[in-house]
Design a protein around this motif. Sequence first.
Motif, PDB file in Angstrom:
ATOM      1  N   GLY A 319       2.650   6.034  -4.987  1.00 23.55           N
ATOM      2  CA  GLY A 319       3.596   4.936  -5.172  1.00 23.55           C
ATOM      3  C   GLY A 319       3.119   3.915  -6.183  1.00 23.55           C
ATOM      4  O   GLY A 319       3.858   3.552  -7.111  1.00 23.55           O
ATOM      5  N   VAL A 320       1.880   3.451  -6.049  1.00 25.89           N
ATOM      6  CA  VAL A 320       1.390   2.444  -7.000  1.00 25.89           C
ATOM      7  C   VAL A 320       1.149   3.070  -8.373  1.00 25.89           C
ATOM      8  O   VAL A 320       1.233   2.389  -9.406  1.00 25.89           O
ATOM      9  N   GLY A 321       0.867   4.395  -8.396  1.00 23.60           N
ATOM     10  CA  GLY A 321       0.740   5.079  -9.679  1.00 23.60           C
ATOM     11  C   GLY A 321       2.060   5.088 -10.436  1.00 23.60           C
ATOM     12  O   GLY A 321       2.103   4.836 -11.654  1.00 23.60           O
ATOM     13  N   LEU A 322       3.134   5.362  -9.725  1.00 20.66           N
ATOM     14  CA  LEU A 322       4.461   5.315 -10.343  1.00 20.66           C
ATOM     15  C   LEU A 322       4.826   3.900 -10.782  1.00 20.66           C
ATOM     16  O   LEU A 322       5.477   3.694 -11.805  1.00 20.66           O
ATOM     17  N   LEU A 323       4.385   2.909 -10.003  1.00 19.48           N
ATOM     18  CA  LEU A 323       4.647   1.517 -10.366  1.00 19.48           C
ATOM     19  C   LEU A 323       3.969   1.180 -11.685  1.00 19.48           C
ATOM     20  O   LEU A 323       4.556   0.500 -12.544  1.00 19.48           O
ATOM     21  N   ALA A 324       2.756   1.658 -11.872  1.00 19.19           N
ATOM     22  CA  ALA A 324       2.062   1.449 -13.142  1.00 19.19           C
ATOM     23  C   ALA A 324       2.784   2.171 -14.276  1.00 19.19           C
ATOM     24  O   ALA A 324       2.900   1.655 -15.396  1.00 19.19           O
ATOM     25  N   ALA A 340      12.242   2.212  -8.886  1.00 20.89           N
ATOM     26  CA  ALA A 340      12.915   2.366  -7.590  1.00 20.89           C
ATOM     27  C   ALA A 340      12.190   3.389  -6.720  1.00 20.89           C
ATOM     28  O   ALA A 340      11.944   3.157  -5.528  1.00 20.89           O
ATOM     29  N   VAL A 341      11.832   4.530  -7.313  1.00 16.85           N
ATOM     30  CA  VAL A 341      11.093   5.554  -6.566  1.00 16.85           C
ATOM     31  C   VAL A 341       9.713   5.032  -6.186  1.00 16.85           C
ATOM     32  O   VAL A 341       9.229   5.246  -5.059  1.00 16.85           O
ATOM     33  N   ALA A 342       9.074   4.329  -7.122  1.00 14.21           N
ATOM     34  CA  ALA A 342       7.743   3.779  -6.860  1.00 14.21           C
ATOM     35  C   ALA A 342       7.767   2.831  -5.672  1.00 14.21           C
ATOM     36  O   ALA A 342       6.921   2.909  -4.768  1.00 14.21           O
ATOM     37  N   VAL A 343       8.732   1.934  -5.659  1.00 17.79           N
ATOM     38  CA  VAL A 343       8.841   0.945  -4.579  1.00 17.79           C
ATOM     39  C   VAL A 343       9.082   1.629  -3.240  1.00 17.79           C
ATOM     40  O   VAL A 343       8.503   1.251  -2.211  1.00 17.79           O
ATOM     41  N   ALA A 344       9.928   2.664  -3.235  1.00 17.80           N
ATOM     42  CA  ALA A 344      10.226   3.369  -1.989  1.00 17.80           C
ATOM     43  C   ALA A 344       8.994   4.083  -1.435  1.00 17.80           C
ATOM     44  O   ALA A 344       8.671   3.976  -0.243  1.00 17.80           O
ATOM     45  N   VAL A 345       8.283   4.816  -2.288  1.00 15.58           N
ATOM     46  CA  VAL A 345       7.098   5.554  -1.845  1.00 15.58           C
ATOM     47  C   VAL A 345       5.990   4.589  -1.430  1.00 15.58           C
ATOM     48  O   VAL A 345       5.349   4.752  -0.387  1.00 15.58           O
ATOM     49  N   TRP A 346       5.767   3.579  -2.252  1.00 15.21           N
ATOM     50  CA  TRP A 346       4.752   2.563  -1.964  1.00 15.21           C
ATOM     51  C   TRP A 346       5.057   1.838  -0.650  1.00 15.21           C
ATOM     52  O   TRP A 346       4.184   1.705   0.217  1.00 15.21           O
ATOM     53  N   GLY A 347       6.303   1.381  -0.477  1.00 13.31           N
ATOM     54  CA  GLY A 347       6.668   0.658   0.731  1.00 13.31           C
ATOM     55  C   GLY A 347       6.541   1.506   1.984  1.00 13.31           C
ATOM     56  O   GLY A 347       6.036   1.049   3.012  1.00 13.31           O
ATOM     57  N   GLY A 348       7.003   2.754   1.910  1.00 12.21           N
ATOM     58  CA  GLY A 348       6.913   3.634   3.068  1.00 12.21           C
ATOM     59  C   GLY A 348       5.484   3.919   3.467  1.00 12.21           C
ATOM     60  O   GLY A 348       5.139   3.920   4.657  1.00 12.21           O
ATOM     61  N   ALA A 404      -1.988  -1.032 -12.127  1.00  9.26           N
ATOM     62  CA  ALA A 404      -3.042  -0.154 -12.642  1.00  9.26           C
ATOM     63  C   ALA A 404      -4.319  -0.309 -11.814  1.00  9.26           C
ATOM     64  O   ALA A 404      -4.952   0.690 -11.415  1.00  9.26           O
ATOM     65  N   VAL A 405      -4.703  -1.551 -11.526  1.00  7.24           N
ATOM     66  CA  VAL A 405      -5.893  -1.776 -10.711  1.00  7.24           C
ATOM     67  C   VAL A 405      -5.637  -1.362  -9.265  1.00  7.24           C
ATOM     68  O   VAL A 405      -6.521  -0.828  -8.588  1.00  7.24           O
ATOM     69  N   SER A 406      -4.415  -1.587  -8.778  1.00  9.52           N
ATOM     70  CA  SER A 406      -4.059  -1.124  -7.427  1.00  9.52           C
ATOM     71  C   SER A 406      -4.254   0.388  -7.312  1.00  9.52           C
ATOM     72  O   SER A 406      -4.736   0.891  -6.283  1.00  9.52           O
ATOM     73  N   LEU A 407      -3.896   1.116  -8.353  1.00 14.71           N
ATOM     74  CA  LEU A 407      -4.045   2.574  -8.337  1.00 14.71           C
ATOM     75  C   LEU A 407      -5.508   2.986  -8.235  1.00 14.71           C
ATOM     76  O   LEU A 407      -5.858   3.912  -7.491  1.00 14.71           O
ATOM     77  N   VAL A 408      -6.370   2.311  -8.960  1.00 19.42           N
ATOM     78  CA  VAL A 408      -7.805   2.634  -8.901  1.00 19.42           C
ATOM     79  C   VAL A 408      -8.332   2.441  -7.481  1.00 19.42           C
ATOM     80  O   VAL A 408      -9.035   3.303  -6.939  1.00 19.42           O
TER      81      VAL A 408
END
Length: 427
Positions: A319-324, A340-348, A404-408
């Motif tokens: 999710g956070v990877g897609l957000l980046a 939209a997909v990033a937020v859904a996957v990340w939130g879930g 990006a940092v969240s993904l790491v």
Amino acid sequence: MSRTAETAESASTAAPGRIDAPTATRLAVLAGAAFVYVTFEVFPVGLITDIAADLHVTAGQVGLLISGYAVVAAVVTVPTVALAARVSRGTALMVSLGVLVVAEVLAAASTGFAMMAVSRVAAALTHGVLWSLIAPAAAALVPREHVGTATAAVFGGASLAAIVGSPGTTLIGGLIGWRATALVLAAATVAVTYALTWALRPRRSGSVRTEEAADAPAPAAEPAPAPVHAPALAEEGRVNWPAVLTLCGVAVVLVTAHFLSYTYFALIVTEVTGDSGAVVVLLAAFGVAGAAGTFLIGRHNDRAPQRAATVTMAAFAAGVGLLALAFVPAPRAVQYAVIAVAVAVWGGAFAAAGPVFQTAVMRLAAGDADRASSVYVTGFQIGIAAGSALGATLLGRSAAWLPAVSLVLAAVVLAVVFVRRPVPALS
């Protein structure tokens, strides 16, 4: 018969197949308490620009209201939970909600940044008490085989805060102002507090009495052989502190990764989409996905907690990877779809992580779930503070740095969960 023994016996004789309607209602009230607390905790997220403009400060300074809240909660959680141990869980929960009402009224009346900060400190003082006691209280209402489901139900209140609370306060704030919105939230907290007085009244049925559930510790898990790299479940009356602290450490990194981006959700969405109106919609999508994640994780967490943890962390990283990735130049429609997909996957995924980790802590804690939960809540608050503060620093460079940092950090958590398996397996 002691209160703990009576509670355990009652729980063991309860119908194992399902949670009855009265118990489900009481779990819903506990979830309501989680809802109002989380809604106020993240109150600045969707209204960050409005609050900053009204108080004549920067968005980064408003973001620090979240990290400051977390710092206070982290410092006071263990001593306040120890103090709360002198009274019943029910009394401690009622006091926590009463303090929250005062904090919400103070926020509405704030004449400057300092007064707003005081309101945040007030709520933070009892934040740890509520979150340390609410899951064990829920677990004590149900048979042991349904502890994961009960915990997920209570965390559903946090998910509802993401679905209704955060986007709702953002929407209402745009209509009547953030101060009036704080008063609306205070009224909702008063209603939940009144409902809690009903939910904690003694009742006798075939299951655990509400009065005892409010006082007694969560049912203890039985010892089980542990696979390689997996912590053993605690023995009766003992806490596996090394395993609890390891799990809390992993949670700190996860929460840091989350709040690094979530605190500045409105800024990220606006920069990617170019439309501030998308903030409410995507906040709601985040919450709906969180509710779905919490619902889906409930039974899997009771059956296969290690696998549930691994899948959840993998989804969070995705999710956070897609957000980046949403910051990469592309046609506007593509960027909308990606975020939209990033937020859904990340939130879930993040919503599901809460019950996974909280239930694991209680299983490792055996008869001292309140104290172990207070340590976990402290770690959670440290993660919030670290994420919000780090995000404020990175925001000076570019909002693209945040996911990006969240993904790491998410990748580090996934690796530890996959290799070390800090979430205990069941027997």
